[in-house]
Design a protein around this motif. Sequence first.
Motif, PDB file in Angstrom:
ATOM      1  N   THR A  53       0.852  -1.183   0.000  1.00 23.43           N
ATOM      2  CA  THR A  53       0.000   0.000   0.000  1.00 23.43           C
ATOM      3  C   THR A  53       0.889   1.234   0.000  1.00 23.43           C
ATOM      4  O   THR A  53       1.758   1.387   0.865  1.00 23.43           O
ATOM      5  CB  THR A  53      -0.914   0.035   1.237  1.00 23.43           C
ATOM      6  OG1 THR A  53      -1.790  -1.112   1.205  1.00 23.43           O
ATOM      7  CG2 THR A  53      -1.772   1.295   1.241  1.00 23.43           C
ATOM      8  N   ILE A  54       0.692   2.087  -0.998  1.00 25.07           N
ATOM      9  CA  ILE A  54       1.454   3.340  -1.089  1.00 25.07           C
ATOM     10  C   ILE A  54       0.575   4.453  -0.529  1.00 25.07           C
ATOM     11  O   ILE A  54      -0.471   4.772  -1.081  1.00 25.07           O
ATOM     12  CB  ILE A  54       1.834   3.656  -2.547  1.00 25.07           C
ATOM     13  CG1 ILE A  54       2.549   2.455  -3.186  1.00 25.07           C
ATOM     14  CG2 ILE A  54       2.717   4.898  -2.612  1.00 25.07           C
ATOM     15  CD1 ILE A  54       2.755   2.601  -4.684  1.00 25.07           C
ATOM     16  N   ASN A  55       1.002   5.014   0.581  1.00 32.17           N
ATOM     17  CA  ASN A  55       0.239   6.074   1.251  1.00 32.17           C
ATOM     18  C   ASN A  55       1.109   7.330   1.286  1.00 32.17           C
ATOM     19  O   ASN A  55       1.853   7.573   2.231  1.00 32.17           O
ATOM     20  CB  ASN A  55      -0.137   5.631   2.665  1.00 32.17           C
ATOM     21  CG  ASN A  55      -1.090   6.609   3.350  1.00 32.17           C
ATOM     22  OD1 ASN A  55      -1.316   7.720   2.865  1.00 32.17           O
ATOM     23  ND2 ASN A  55      -1.648   6.203   4.476  1.00 32.17           N
ATOM     24  N   ALA A  95      -3.493  10.490  -0.439  1.00 32.96           N
ATOM     25  CA  ALA A  95      -3.565   9.659  -1.644  1.00 32.96           C
ATOM     26  C   ALA A  95      -3.046   8.261  -1.306  1.00 32.96           C
ATOM     27  O   ALA A  95      -1.935   8.116  -0.789  1.00 32.96           O
ATOM     28  CB  ALA A  95      -2.743  10.271  -2.773  1.00 32.96           C
ATOM     29  N   ILE A  96      -3.860   7.266  -1.584  1.00 37.93           N
ATOM     30  CA  ILE A  96      -3.505   5.879  -1.289  1.00 37.93           C
ATOM     31  C   ILE A  96      -3.690   5.033  -2.542  1.00 37.93           C
ATOM     32  O   ILE A  96      -4.704   5.129  -3.225  1.00 37.93           O
ATOM     33  CB  ILE A  96      -4.378   5.304  -0.155  1.00 37.93           C
ATOM     34  CG1 ILE A  96      -4.160   6.100   1.141  1.00 37.93           C
ATOM     35  CG2 ILE A  96      -4.075   3.826   0.066  1.00 37.93           C
ATOM     36  CD1 ILE A  96      -5.107   5.701   2.265  1.00 37.93           C
ATOM     37  N   VAL A 153       2.052   8.470 -10.501  1.00 41.95           N
ATOM     38  CA  VAL A 153       2.905   9.276  -9.621  1.00 41.95           C
ATOM     39  C   VAL A 153       3.467   8.421  -8.484  1.00 41.95           C
ATOM     40  O   VAL A 153       4.667   8.463  -8.194  1.00 41.95           O
ATOM     41  CB  VAL A 153       2.117  10.470  -9.060  1.00 41.95           C
ATOM     42  CG1 VAL A 153       2.963  11.272  -8.077  1.00 41.95           C
ATOM     43  CG2 VAL A 153       1.635  11.370 -10.179  1.00 41.95           C
ATOM     44  N   HIS A 154       2.608   7.647  -7.850  1.00 43.61           N
ATOM     45  CA  HIS A 154       3.043   6.799  -6.742  1.00 43.61           C
ATOM     46  C   HIS A 154       4.066   5.758  -7.182  1.00 43.61           C
ATOM     47  O   HIS A 154       5.084   5.553  -6.523  1.00 43.61           O
ATOM     48  CB  HIS A 154       1.823   6.105  -6.129  1.00 43.61           C
ATOM     49  CG  HIS A 154       1.150   6.897  -5.060  1.00 43.61           C
ATOM     50  ND1 HIS A 154      -0.111   6.622  -4.601  1.00 43.61           N
ATOM     51  CD2 HIS A 154       1.575   7.967  -4.332  1.00 43.61           C
ATOM     52  CE1 HIS A 154      -0.439   7.480  -3.645  1.00 43.61           C
ATOM     53  NE2 HIS A 154       0.567   8.303  -3.471  1.00 43.61           N
ATOM     54  N   LEU A 155       3.798   5.103  -8.296  1.00 42.80           N
ATOM     55  CA  LEU A 155       4.711   4.055  -8.758  1.00 42.80           C
ATOM     56  C   LEU A 155       6.070   4.627  -9.139  1.00 42.80           C
ATOM     57  O   LEU A 155       7.114   4.022  -8.855  1.00 42.80           O
ATOM     58  CB  LEU A 155       4.085   3.320  -9.941  1.00 42.80           C
ATOM     59  CG  LEU A 155       2.885   2.437  -9.609  1.00 42.80           C
ATOM     60  CD1 LEU A 155       2.234   1.923 -10.889  1.00 42.80           C
ATOM     61  CD2 LEU A 155       3.283   1.273  -8.715  1.00 42.80           C
ATOM     62  N   ALA A 156       6.070   5.788  -9.771  1.00 42.74           N
ATOM     63  CA  ALA A 156       7.345   6.417 -10.132  1.00 42.74           C
ATOM     64  C   ALA A 156       8.130   6.811  -8.886  1.00 42.74           C
ATOM     65  O   ALA A 156       9.359   6.674  -8.836  1.00 42.74           O
ATOM     66  CB  ALA A 156       7.099   7.634 -11.010  1.00 42.74           C
TER      67      ALA A 156
END
Length: 233
Positions: free
Chosen positions: A101-103, A126-127, A157-160
């Motif tokens: 989980t990207i928080n 943003a999650i 954006v999160h993955l980068a």
Amino acid sequence: MQNNIIAYEDEDVIIIDKPRNMQVYDNKNSISADLLSAIGKSEDVSNFKVVQKLDKETNGLMVIAKNDNAFEFISKQISSNKMARKCLAIVFGNFDNSKLTINLPISYNTHSNGSKLSVNRNGSKAITEVSIIKSFNQRSLIECVPKSGGSVMQVRVHLAYIHHPVLNDKIYGIKNDYGQFMSKGKMFMKNSDYGHFLFVNKLSFIHPTTKNKVSFETKPDTFFSEALSQIEQ
């Protein structure tokens, strides 16, 4: 252009399988002529509104509300996570865990490279939930679910940010020390003109009139499937 991009339609909504490189809005913030033509609509569209638009380069499932009631009802489900959008993506690198989980908060800023979103501790919540489907040689096929009202662009954006950018993402992808994007052998596929390898393949929400849950699913297009074949070799 034929209206075969319509996956479902009733009096309240149109579910479309948006093709890549189709603009959703024109410069006047109204639904683009190309999109209206693709769904075979040219009259009585003044009340049509897109619920969570996809950017030009992203394909997949998207909702067009035909009236204000439908738009407001479905839009409220985004922030409450009752509207579910799932994306398939091919990304750079492999993961240590099968789920994460990207928080990370994200803010809206327009930059010279065309990016509009960035991770910022003063940004909005943003999650993104990530499940790894299959790993290859420095590539991974993953499923991503944006939460907390976030857009599909949030996923890129999160993955980068965690150094697993979507392949061929020329806006949010990894750059080297000279500000240039990494070579085709690492960041890009052979058919790099295709654009980034992420699309919305599943969509579900509560219908504004029936109040029943409706679900839709689409398959990868030919180029996405070919990319998977490339990285499996």
